[in-house]
Motif scaffolding. Structure first.
Motif, PDB file in Angstrom:
ATOM      1  N   GLY A 108       0.818  -1.300   0.042  1.00  0.00           N
ATOM      2  CA  GLY A 108      -0.019  -0.004   0.034  1.00  0.00           C
ATOM      3  C   GLY A 108       0.735   1.460   0.043  1.00  0.00           C
ATOM      4  N   SER A 109       0.238   2.387   0.583  1.00  0.00           N
ATOM      5  CA  SER A 109       1.132   3.526   0.660  1.00  0.00           C
ATOM      6  C   SER A 109       1.738   3.735   2.127  1.00  0.00           C
ATOM      7  N   LEU A 110       2.426   4.587   2.141  1.00  0.00           N
ATOM      8  CA  LEU A 110       2.898   5.107   3.356  1.00  0.00           C
ATOM      9  C   LEU A 110       1.769   5.594   4.435  1.00  0.00           C
ATOM     10  N   LYS A 111       0.853   6.340   4.076  1.00  0.00           N
ATOM     11  CA  LYS A 111      -0.254   7.004   4.459  1.00  0.00           C
ATOM     12  C   LYS A 111      -1.146   5.821   5.150  1.00  0.00           C
ATOM     13  N   GLU A 112      -1.122   4.453   4.922  1.00  0.00           N
ATOM     14  CA  GLU A 112      -1.891   3.461   5.416  1.00  0.00           C
ATOM     15  C   GLU A 112      -1.091   2.994   6.593  1.00  0.00           C
ATOM     16  N   HIS A 113       0.057   3.079   6.751  1.00  0.00           N
ATOM     17  CA  HIS A 113       0.859   2.599   7.736  1.00  0.00           C
ATOM     18  C   HIS A 113       1.336   3.480   8.695  1.00  0.00           C
ATOM     19  N   LEU A 114       1.276   4.843   8.815  1.00  0.00           N
ATOM     20  CA  LEU A 114       1.686   5.808   9.674  1.00  0.00           C
ATOM     21  C   LEU A 114       1.668   5.335  11.206  1.00  0.00           C
ATOM     22  N   SER A 115       0.420   4.878  11.373  1.00  0.00           N
ATOM     23  CA  SER A 115       0.158   4.564  12.554  1.00  0.00           C
ATOM     24  C   SER A 115       0.151   2.878  13.226  1.00  0.00           C
ATOM     25  N   ASN A 116       0.807   2.215  11.955  1.00  0.00           N
ATOM     26  CA  ASN A 116       0.922   0.864  12.257  1.00  0.00           C
ATOM     27  C   ASN A 116       2.076   0.437  13.269  1.00  0.00           C
ATOM     28  N   PRO A 117       1.622  -0.138  14.465  1.00  0.00           N
ATOM     29  CA  PRO A 117       2.487  -0.434  15.341  1.00  0.00           C
ATOM     30  C   PRO A 117       3.723  -1.470  15.156  1.00  0.00           C
ATOM     31  N   ASN A 118       3.672  -2.209  13.901  1.00  0.00           N
ATOM     32  CA  ASN A 118       4.620  -3.137  13.629  1.00  0.00           C
ATOM     33  C   ASN A 118       5.549  -2.707  12.432  1.00  0.00           C
ATOM     34  N   LEU A 119       5.475  -1.182  12.235  1.00  0.00           N
ATOM     35  CA  LEU A 119       6.283  -0.670  11.392  1.00  0.00           C
ATOM     36  C   LEU A 119       7.480   0.022  12.260  1.00  0.00           C
ATOM     37  N   THR A 120       8.455  -0.544  12.376  1.00  0.00           N
ATOM     38  CA  THR A 120       9.772  -0.103  13.210  1.00  0.00           C
ATOM     39  C   THR A 120      10.190   1.157  13.008  1.00  0.00           C
ATOM     40  N   TRP A 121      10.868   1.616  13.910  1.00  0.00           N
ATOM     41  CA  TRP A 121      11.698   2.892  13.778  1.00  0.00           C
ATOM     42  C   TRP A 121      12.667   2.846  12.658  1.00  0.00           C
ATOM     43  N   THR A 122      13.369   1.622  12.685  1.00  0.00           N
ATOM     44  CA  THR A 122      14.324   1.647  11.610  1.00  0.00           C
ATOM     45  C   THR A 122      13.766   1.423   9.876  1.00  0.00           C
ATOM     46  N   GLN A 123      12.631   0.693  10.162  1.00  0.00           N
ATOM     47  CA  GLN A 123      12.149   0.553   8.709  1.00  0.00           C
ATOM     48  C   GLN A 123      11.570   1.990   8.186  1.00  0.00           C
ATOM     49  N   ARG A 124      11.023   2.702   9.303  1.00  0.00           N
ATOM     50  CA  ARG A 124      10.584   4.237   9.000  1.00  0.00           C
ATOM     51  C   ARG A 124      11.628   5.095   8.370  1.00  0.00           C
ATOM     52  N   LEU A 125      12.913   4.857   9.032  1.00  0.00           N
ATOM     53  CA  LEU A 125      14.063   5.489   8.550  1.00  0.00           C
ATOM     54  C   LEU A 125      14.574   5.119   7.381  1.00  0.00           C
ATOM     55  N   LYS A 126      14.285   3.685   7.042  1.00  0.00           N
ATOM     56  CA  LYS A 126      14.972   3.556   5.579  1.00  0.00           C
ATOM     57  C   LYS A 126      13.932   3.757   4.417  1.00  0.00           C
ATOM     58  N   ILE A 127      12.547   3.993   5.062  1.00  0.00           N
ATOM     59  CA  ILE A 127      11.744   4.845   4.004  1.00  0.00           C
ATOM     60  C   ILE A 127      12.095   6.117   3.774  1.00  0.00           C
TER      61      ILE A 127
END
Length: 333
Positions: A108-127
């Protein structure tokens, strides 16, 4: 009469092929709805290979979108980068205008995962790093001979593939500019999505590459806070002024996504928030370039990975200690 621009002729796809790929635009194949029309998922035969595609079908009912259609075709036909969606072709036939790209949004898009608790900090930084690289390529790549101001950077136009790698999309309002004039104003009306629009546009009556930097700064704070840039019925509808207030009051930690707080060292939070804060400076001259942002975000990512490794190191020995303690002192346990 069908309009075909000669230099894009090699990208033209017959309408029947798109109909076959999307099962005649069946509603079950709709994967997105945007300002230009619906996006459909499908399977398309190209050069003897079956590929999964996304097909943006221009909504012709309102009679608009033709300029945006050709802008996106023109941009994507020249852009080749691992963090930008890849064009397969387009259809301009029988009053239909369709842009076909490879199917990138498996998550999906990043918008759908902004509050996703399973999207880790390191994954977010890689994005963040991936999007910064895409924008740096748009702004500064010498091989192309011109720069691109995207003007539609937001969490909806950042798609995520199966490995959570970002793919920047949404080039319908992008502007080409000479590489040596990227910091100079291009006359324009305010362009973009509510919550991401550069406040400088109203003063200067135009946009620069720093307009993308502003929008990217908003995305950085969306990722950190786990909320959208604009929430219609919320007391704090706009995220940008909210985070600027908390940053200046040194209370930013209060609005960081709760599931991220234990994953972020104070040093990494300070560095990341300072970087994002500079992106949102009202004076565009004070905003960093995308090249600077890549460097800062990469360093933040490296710190986050080290912090994660340290946490894992300290957790593992403690677990082993308790295991051996119970084995030695409570063998019946």
């Amino acid at each position: 009469m069908t309009t075909t621009i000669a230099r894009f002729a090699h990208l033209q796809i017959p309408l029947q092929d798109v109909l076959n790929a999307t099962n005649n635009f069946h509603h079950d194949n709709i994967i997105g709805r945007g300002g230009l029309g619906h996006v459909y998922k499908g399977q398309l035969q190209r050069s003897g290979e079956l590929i999964t595609i996304s097909a943006l079908r221009l909504d012709g009912k309102h009679g608009g979108g033709v300029v945006e259609f050709w802008t996106e075709v023109s941009m994507l036909s020249d852009l080749k980068h691992p963090n930008i969606v890849s064009i397969v072709g387009f259809c301009d036939d029988k009053h239909e205008k369709i842009i076909v790209t490879t199917y990138e949004a498996k998550n999906g898009s990043l918008k759908e995962h902004l509050s996703n608790p399973n999207l880790t900090w390191t994954q977010r930084l890689k994005i963040c790093v991936g999007v910064a690289r895409a924008l740096s390529y748009l702004h500064y790549d010498q091989r192309r001979g011109y720069g691109v101001i995207h003007l539609n950077v937001n969490s909806s136009t950042i798609l995520l593939d199966e490995n959570w790698e970002p793919k920047l999309s949404g080039f319908k309002v992008s502007i080409k500019q000479s590489l040596n004039r990227m910091d100079q104003v291009v006359l324009s009306e305010p362009i973009g999505t509510i919550g991401y629009v550069d406040p400088e546009i109203g003063k200067s009556k135009g946009v620069t590459c720093k307009s993308d930097v502003y929008a990217f700064g908003v995305v950085l704070f969306e990722i950190l806070c786990g909320r959208r840039a604009y929430i219609r019925n919320d007391a704090n509808r706009l995220l940008a002024p909210l985070v600027m207030q908390h940053y200046e009051n040194e209370t930013l930690h209060d609005i960081v996504h709760p599931d991220l707080r234990n994953q972020i060292s104070m040093g990494a939070l300070r560095r990341y928030s300072e970087t994002a804060h500079f992106c949102l400076k009202e004076d565009k001259i004070q905003r960093p370039s995308m090249l600077t942002l890549i460097d800062e975000l990469q360093k933040t990512l490296e710190k986050a990975l080290k912090f994660q490794q340290r946490r894992e190191y300290f957790v593992r020995p403690s677990l082993l200690f308790f295991f051996f303690f119970y084995v030695n002192y409570f063998p019946w346990f």
